[in-house]
Write an enzyme that holds these catalytic residues in place. Sequence first.
Site, PDB file in Angstrom:
ATOM      1  CE  LYS A 213      48.917  41.813  27.583  1.00  0.00           C
ATOM      2  NZ  LYS A 213      48.644  41.339  26.208  1.00  0.00           N
ATOM      3  CE  LYS A 266      46.817  39.093  30.453  1.00  0.00           C
ATOM      4  NZ  LYS A 266      46.767  38.715  29.032  1.00  0.00           N
TER       5      LYS A 266
END
Length: 345
Positions: A213, A266
């Site tokens: 992330k 992400k």
Amino acid sequence: MAQNTQKQIAELDFRRFRRLRSSEILRDLVRETHLRVGDFIYPLFVVEGEGIKNEIASMQGVYQMSLDILLKECKELDLLGLHKVLLFGIVEQKDEVGSQALNPQNIVCESVRAIKKAYPHFLVSVDLCFCEYTSHGHCGILESNQSQNPSQNPSVDNDKTLEILAKQAINLASAGADIIAPSASMDGMVRSIRAGLDGAGFANTPIMSYSTKFASAYYGPFRDVAQSAPSFGDRKSYQQDIANRKEAINESLTDEAEGADILMIKPALAFLDIVRDVRERTLLPLAVYNVSGEYALMQAGKNAGVIDYDKIVLETLVGFKRAGADIIISYHAKEVAQMLAKSKI
């Protein structure tokens, strides 16, 4: 004679790739990458109260919904064949340690129970993080000196946060969540959550980790809808540096080693190289999160009339699949389901 033979060989060496592109039915026959409704998880944002449906200005078509409205939304999703959702909760009562996250009657737990009762065939994933529950907006418990010195670079106490993440995971699994999706970017979070779930009798509850992330600027609109923007500083001390490729790969492989069942990259669009890198190094299912900033840019292009919106959306999502994603978490999921139903793909 020799000249004729050489000419024939030269012609054979001339590959005519266009032969397999000459008609739609032939292109369909040899197409390598496909989108289907079953590939998608649709994010939902639930708030406390009744009769609430607040559209978010920075995310056209995305809403904060109270549970009664959320259940109506699920009926629409059901008709579209979208049976997989990712729940985020927005609570009114926030504090330094995000104590509402551990409340078994909080709005997310209540929503999980309600969705599973009304739509037992739905797969309900739940975001596991504290940023939506803390008054400071960071993803865990701050180090003891941090709240007194908010001008300093924010530092989350990794190990104290691991303890409460495990408790939050048990809380959500007890409510009936099918998948736990930790997004806090704490070192060791998958190992801690796996141990907590197993010890509480949820050994069969899978973890879909936000395993790589990035500390990305693409999250801006999400923080509007989730009301989770940090009140000071940023999250660069615990989220992945956008410039680091090898470290990004290592993050995901470490989560796999700690017991993650699904890995996730992400954001997606600016990090397709990492999607491919991780895909080539793991046999686990791989998800991408098509995040709020990516969605908002598409919407802005549509509103400005400068793009063919449907075609651009589909091309982007096919790109995610081609890069190696098995699962796409996207705010476009409803639109794509409608496109598929109308045979636009």
